[in-house]
Design a protein around this motif. Structure first.
Motif, PDB file in Angstrom:
ATOM      1  N   LEU D 243       0.788  -1.261   0.035  1.00 56.76           N
ATOM      2  CA  LEU D 243       0.111   0.128   0.013  1.00 56.76           C
ATOM      3  C   LEU D 243       0.915   1.347  -0.143  1.00 56.76           C
ATOM      4  O   LEU D 243       1.767   1.365   0.816  1.00 56.76           O
ATOM      5  CB  LEU D 243      -1.050  -0.030   1.258  1.00 56.76           C
ATOM      6  CG  LEU D 243      -1.763   0.996   1.317  1.00 56.76           C
ATOM      7  CD1 LEU D 243      -3.183   0.558   0.307  1.00 56.76           C
ATOM      8  CD2 LEU D 243      -2.692   1.366   2.726  1.00 56.76           C
ATOM      9  N   ALA D 244       0.806   2.138  -1.015  1.00 50.33           N
ATOM     10  CA  ALA D 244       1.616   3.349  -1.161  1.00 50.33           C
ATOM     11  C   ALA D 244       0.667   4.361  -0.946  1.00 50.33           C
ATOM     12  O   ALA D 244      -0.306   4.822  -1.764  1.00 50.33           O
ATOM     13  CB  ALA D 244       2.367   3.320  -2.257  1.00 50.33           C
ATOM     14  N   THR D 245       0.800   5.130   0.236  1.00 47.59           N
ATOM     15  CA  THR D 245       0.069   6.301   0.442  1.00 47.59           C
ATOM     16  C   THR D 245       0.721   7.525  -0.003  1.00 47.59           C
ATOM     17  O   THR D 245       2.028   7.816   0.697  1.00 47.59           O
ATOM     18  CB  THR D 245      -0.383   6.656   2.081  1.00 47.59           C
ATOM     19  OG1 THR D 245      -0.862   5.298   2.263  1.00 47.59           O
ATOM     20  CG2 THR D 245      -1.271   7.500   2.200  1.00 47.59           C
ATOM     21  N   THR D 246       0.532   8.312  -0.912  1.00 44.08           N
ATOM     22  CA  THR D 246       1.536   9.438  -1.391  1.00 44.08           C
ATOM     23  C   THR D 246       0.662  10.808  -1.157  1.00 44.08           C
ATOM     24  O   THR D 246      -0.490  10.726  -1.136  1.00 44.08           O
ATOM     25  CB  THR D 246       1.591   9.167  -2.918  1.00 44.08           C
ATOM     26  OG1 THR D 246       0.222   9.488  -3.674  1.00 44.08           O
ATOM     27  CG2 THR D 246       2.018   7.727  -3.429  1.00 44.08           C
ATOM     28  N   TYR D 247       1.515  11.590  -0.958  1.00 44.92           N
ATOM     29  CA  TYR D 247       1.094  13.115  -0.713  1.00 44.92           C
ATOM     30  C   TYR D 247       1.861  14.113  -1.678  1.00 44.92           C
ATOM     31  O   TYR D 247       3.070  13.974  -1.681  1.00 44.92           O
ATOM     32  CB  TYR D 247       1.509  13.487   0.691  1.00 44.92           C
ATOM     33  CG  TYR D 247       0.840  12.399   1.832  1.00 44.92           C
ATOM     34  CD1 TYR D 247      -0.239  12.896   2.604  1.00 44.92           C
ATOM     35  CD2 TYR D 247       1.542  11.358   2.174  1.00 44.92           C
ATOM     36  CE1 TYR D 247      -0.865  11.941   3.451  1.00 44.92           C
ATOM     37  CE2 TYR D 247       1.116  10.485   3.066  1.00 44.92           C
ATOM     38  CZ  TYR D 247       0.075  10.726   3.668  1.00 44.92           C
ATOM     39  OH  TYR D 247      -0.360   9.857   4.777  1.00 44.92           O
ATOM     40  N   PRO D 282      -7.945   2.176  -1.628  1.00 48.52           N
ATOM     41  CA  PRO D 282      -7.665   0.820  -1.903  1.00 48.52           C
ATOM     42  C   PRO D 282      -7.269   0.066  -0.603  1.00 48.52           C
ATOM     43  O   PRO D 282      -6.854   0.589   0.294  1.00 48.52           O
ATOM     44  CB  PRO D 282      -6.182   0.789  -2.641  1.00 48.52           C
ATOM     45  CG  PRO D 282      -6.185   2.356  -3.181  1.00 48.52           C
ATOM     46  CD  PRO D 282      -7.050   3.101  -2.081  1.00 48.52           C
ATOM     47  N   GLU D 283      -7.405  -1.499  -0.440  1.00 48.90           N
ATOM     48  CA  GLU D 283      -7.063  -2.138   0.514  1.00 48.90           C
ATOM     49  C   GLU D 283      -6.189  -3.398  -0.340  1.00 48.90           C
ATOM     50  O   GLU D 283      -6.788  -3.967  -1.034  1.00 48.90           O
ATOM     51  CB  GLU D 283      -8.348  -2.683   1.127  1.00 48.90           C
ATOM     52  CG  GLU D 283      -9.405  -1.635   1.601  1.00 48.90           C
ATOM     53  CD  GLU D 283     -10.353  -2.106   2.540  1.00 48.90           C
ATOM     54  OE1 GLU D 283     -10.073  -3.165   3.175  1.00 48.90           O
ATOM     55  OE2 GLU D 283     -11.185  -1.217   2.631  1.00 48.90           O
ATOM     56  N   VAL D 293      -3.529  -3.240  -9.856  1.00 45.82           N
ATOM     57  CA  VAL D 293      -3.266  -2.057  -9.122  1.00 45.82           C
ATOM     58  C   VAL D 293      -4.693  -1.137  -8.759  1.00 45.82           C
ATOM     59  O   VAL D 293      -5.190  -0.980  -9.884  1.00 45.82           O
ATOM     60  CB  VAL D 293      -2.162  -1.175  -9.830  1.00 45.82           C
ATOM     61  CG1 VAL D 293      -1.972  -0.019  -8.875  1.00 45.82           C
ATOM     62  CG2 VAL D 293      -1.136  -1.825 -10.165  1.00 45.82           C
ATOM     63  N   ASP D 294      -4.871  -1.173  -7.699  1.00 45.23           N
ATOM     64  CA  ASP D 294      -6.111  -0.247  -7.365  1.00 45.23           C
ATOM     65  C   ASP D 294      -5.715   0.977  -6.830  1.00 45.23           C
ATOM     66  O   ASP D 294      -4.688   1.208  -6.111  1.00 45.23           O
ATOM     67  CB  ASP D 294      -6.788  -0.837  -6.093  1.00 45.23           C
ATOM     68  CG  ASP D 294      -7.607  -2.017  -6.789  1.00 45.23           C
ATOM     69  OD1 ASP D 294      -7.686  -2.346  -7.955  1.00 45.23           O
ATOM     70  OD2 ASP D 294      -8.574  -2.532  -5.803  1.00 45.23           O
ATOM     71  N   ILE D 295      -6.303   1.961  -7.189  1.00 46.40           N
ATOM     72  CA  ILE D 295      -6.077   3.688  -6.775  1.00 46.40           C
ATOM     73  C   ILE D 295      -7.113   4.237  -6.286  1.00 46.40           C
ATOM     74  O   ILE D 295      -8.147   4.322  -6.899  1.00 46.40           O
ATOM     75  CB  ILE D 295      -5.212   4.197  -8.086  1.00 46.40           C
ATOM     76  CG1 ILE D 295      -3.860   3.556  -8.481  1.00 46.40           C
ATOM     77  CG2 ILE D 295      -4.905   5.935  -7.774  1.00 46.40           C
ATOM     78  CD1 ILE D 295      -3.476   4.009  -9.997  1.00 46.40           C
ATOM     79  N   GLY D 296      -7.052   4.967  -5.249  1.00 51.50           N
ATOM     80  CA  GLY D 296      -8.090   5.837  -4.814  1.00 51.50           C
ATOM     81  C   GLY D 296      -7.613   7.239  -4.418  1.00 51.50           C
ATOM     82  O   GLY D 296      -6.057   7.215  -4.180  1.00 51.50           O
TER      83      GLY D 296
END
Lengths: 346, 346, 346, 346
Positions: D243-247, D282-283, D293-296
């Motif tokens: 899981l990549a959380t990007t800012y 995504p989970e 690849v799921d993206i939200g």
């Protein structure tokens, strides 16, 4: 012996309070409150306490409890403590509220983020935000302590020296936090079932989690200006533990040693805050079951940012442990009494 | 203060000994022995103890340690304690051996199941099998205590009253046991990697596990005749905990209450053994981090069998906790001193 | 293309059916039935199927479904299929019932163990117990297939050759089984929360689990006499997988090779049953996501018992996979069509 | 049929390649290479493939393999592919390298971050970075494909439309990524033991992880200017999943719909990229076992930042699945051939 009552004793935070208070040399539990299990043996709900607790769950009658207890812990959903507290109760006992009801000074902010009308705004001014390392002296004199949130304790303690000492641009703060599943509580909900949580990871409350304004308010006090930041919590397939990875732009070039000195200025004599050596970062396993907060940080010369990471056990320093620490302060006991357990690993 | 030394302090059982002894009011650790980490800070290996332990790992020099320590715990691989112990050491200190070296009275049985030559068979007769609930009085007088295995403690305590009271046909005993992964130790082996253990379950040591003769020997003493049984251990994806599900044919028709009376005869006053109410069965989570053994049982009228189930924490009652319990007996302390923690859940 | 409808498609077994059927070259899903989620996008409930399934949940109207579907899978609580099935439906479609309603031939036994009145006992005689490896020919001709339980499939296939060939004393059989948590279903119940299951292990349904009479009935058919046995299920902190460790007294002295020959007699040409080499035992990880059953066994010369161990994925061979295997038989397709996935590890 | 050889087939990525290729209708595996297990049955190492693979492990002789195989997958440690590849091999076969050897165009950057001398810099220019969704046309013509890293695939695909369309300030990018433990490989190391990983979470490679320059280089190509960013990987107690959380700071005020349009511009027709509806994130469980690849994403009006989150299975889209996708492109097959599995849940 301090007589302690727990409202909400059958949730995870309430049960952790019971665990810690049962091992506390100067406290005894006189009331196991519960909305769902009134009349049942407490040890039939938490069988770890079989033969250690011989008491039935009582209702949430705070008026009556106030007459019996020196201190009441409310480990209840948001809104309950605010709806029950009154002058009579506060004149008879002290309250450590583990919910968010008295954490936020700006009642409008509370009502907006929590979607609740605050039932006792008159007590907000006197309530002390019980982050002991920062508000120790105020806690000692309080009647009503607002015990901080789990994510907030971890985030604030990790960032506090950086913000207080003006080392970072507060408009650049990003907190990416990860929590074990006990933080979600013991309610029977599909998303918290074993098979839904295990072998997965997700963000939730993205840019909308209620701990955000609590962190912002406290860091705002630290730097004397409003703070807006991003806070993203994540759910991790483990029982306990919070890891907060925080990012901020450094205002000037500083060395690791200089930042360490800033941390030491605030935490050198703190029993529960352990700032790690250079190159070592917190892992939740090293604080499990304890009231410690571990902090490590790295300066990234390439981007001019600092990455500061904190870890704690959400049920201990993030809830029940800190509540006991506050109780110790309220009653003039040694601050770490009953809280000196070695973290349990593995 | 009792001065305690730990040989093998960097394994999981050794680290658990450290955790428990650090919380013990009458003991202090004077020696953190380790073969692999000599000269390193102990708290750099177990960072849970950061700022709680300020000591470096020392080597396994038992001769020297014997001069400093009142008691030595050997949490080491099979064969090491037997190869190091001698008269000089035993005249200067007491030993609680967490390995299997002195558990089995019949040296031929030991050598066959462990595939090792026993280096000190002369000390086997005096060694006391340190299952405190059964051999309490002998332990008090011992110099050398053979701390029981994790599976064996759970299995024996679960079955002991049934066997001792002659309620079951000892030729029919089957023990199906399940253990968390800390029982496999901290060695770097592919089968113990997270991805190999997680999301799986397996039996191992089928009809060949070394704890079998230890269980058989002790149950044999209980009933006064040789016992052969089946013992099958399984690996479970969790850190701690052993659950032993045992089966045996009842010799005669008995009621639940009659069997409960048999358990009470032996365990009613035992602090660490909790026999559960009818219809309740042990779960490892309820004993985690504690020295408790929980036992529950069911009589199956259809098949004439009893199913008795026991649970303990393999690192506590299954290893380090029982070792501390033995230490308490050796030094005339309260038997549960330092061992009264509430099990940690979740 | 076979048109398939799923009643109860939003439970774990139903969703696994969807997963398998979506990959099946000769089947398509025409009905996603659900009691709780009618009108909702199926892929909003199971987001793994986002953009793979474009359908809304429909109600449990089996009458209507029977007109559209060639086969109906009922992955529903006990009693539902029996209450809905009727002659009209059975004349229009075939039913594979994943509940227990038609598994047990003796309706009194069903009603006693399930505590339910059977609503359609008239269909029990024609229902075929869909353990394909044993009842293959009957399944091919059936209208109504009773898909076996997860524990039962594992237990029966592990023991079948031993019982059928008369190698073991059937009065001595003990089955100690362990299951991942998906077997407990997707209902929102406290005991199935992550924090309640994780890091723990327990037995449940001790001497009272409903799969017991199902196993006994089938093994009774195999040996031609009534069988009573002990079956103890356990809950393991993992998503999928069943491991059944079975014990029985051997009637005579046999070698590993002789027993292997007995297994080969029944399974040598079975695609889904893999009998392991000597000294190798099943692990649930090796069958995860697949329709395989792995079996290994050991003869214990000391006690005269055989320990035979089986493993399968409770959602595949223990539920949805076997249901698809039954569908393949019902429609004359290759039996392993859509079921040849390599087990997923890690 | 495409003849495929796998160098490094006994690591997790290699075994996942085997799993996927065994289910691929147009490929067969002709070589199971391994350094540690030469001569052993492949299915004795990965027992999930028992009776599915009948082959022994061969050595890493790429010269010989090139004569037999149409494509070679190198799932090996950094440096190995670069040290083995040569003109002869490249004239006989195609290579999909799952290591980092040919991912970074600037050899000095590679050598600095990997601490290795590059043994074949002459092939770097022709190597195509095999992120299929971005470099599809180049991959089709390549001889040597550099299969992207797991973190990088997730991070780049999550951020690409934002960077390419100039929506965000590239100097503000922060990537906080979390990975299951299979990403750490199958090496026997203490930090990867079950008990060390389970019930914990930690950051590692803080401001120093090798995937950083790979992400920076590719995003730099997207926006036409150098990119420096922060990337922090974390280890999570689960087998699979990133899981990549990007800012990032948004350059101008945009709506969710406008950003969605930017994502759609690049991904609308991509089979493997699923952009989720507003409010859904995504989970990792929803992509497990698949090449998706799921993206939200969420726009935070308060801070002017976008939080974009991506999820994939590190062994599939993050390694073996993408390698097969590249193979499909190399040989003119349908791009998703053999890769259309429904993600497995739970």
């Amino acid at each position: 012996m301090i007589k302690a009552g727990i409202i909400g004793s059958t949730g995870y935070a309430g049960a952790e309070l019971a665990r810690l208070l049962l091992g506390h040399p100067e406290a005894e539990i006189v009331w196991y409150g519960s909305r769902s299990y009134v009349g049942q043996e407490y040890s039939s709900i938490y069988r770890n306490m079989f033969r250690m607790v011989d008491a039935q769950c009582l209702d949430d009658n705070m008026e009556e409890l106030a007459k019996e207890a020196d201190v009441i812990f409310t480990a209840t959903p948001q809104g309950l403590c605010a709806s029950l507290v009154n002058d009579g109760i506060l004149s008879e006992t002290k309250i450590v509220d583990l919910s968010a009801d008295f954490r936020i000074k700006d009642v409008a902010v509370y009502e907006k983020w929590y979607g609740l009308e605050h039932k006792s705004p008159q007590y907000i001014p006197e309530a002390v935000y019980g982050l002991c390392e920062i508000n120790r002296e105020d806690v000692k004199k309080a009647r009503l302590v607002a015990n901080p949130g789990c994510y907030t304790t971890c985030s604030i303690l990790t960032l506090y020296p950086l913000v207080k000492e003006g080392l970072v641009d507060v408009s650049s703060i990003i907190i990416d936090a990860k929590s074990g599943t006990s933080g979600a509580g013991r309610g029977a909900k599909v998303p918290n079932l074993f098979c839904e949580v295990n072998e997965s990871m997700k963000a939730y409350g993205v840019a909308s989690h209620r701990h955000t304004p609590e962190i912002e308010e406290q860091l705002g006090y630290a730097c004397g200006q409003p703070v807006l930041l991003n806070f993203t919590p994540h759910l991790v397939p483990m029982n306990r533990g919070i890891l907060a990875t925080t990012y901020a732009n450094l205002k000037t070039h500083v060395t690791w040693e200089e930042v360490k000195a800033a941390y030491d200025k605030y935490y050198e004599n703190e029993f529960f805050v352990r700032v790690l050596p250079e190159g070592v970062y917190p892992e939740t396993r090293w604080v499990e079951g304890s009231n410690f907060v571990d902090i490590g940080f790295k300066i990234d010369e390439r981007t001019g940012r600092i990455i500061a990471i904190g870890a704690l056990d959400n049920l201990v320093k993030g809830a029940a442990g800190q509540a006991v620490q506050n109780m110790n302060l309220l009653f003039g006991l040694k601050e770490n009494m009953g809280l000196t357990q070695v973290p349990m690993f593995p």
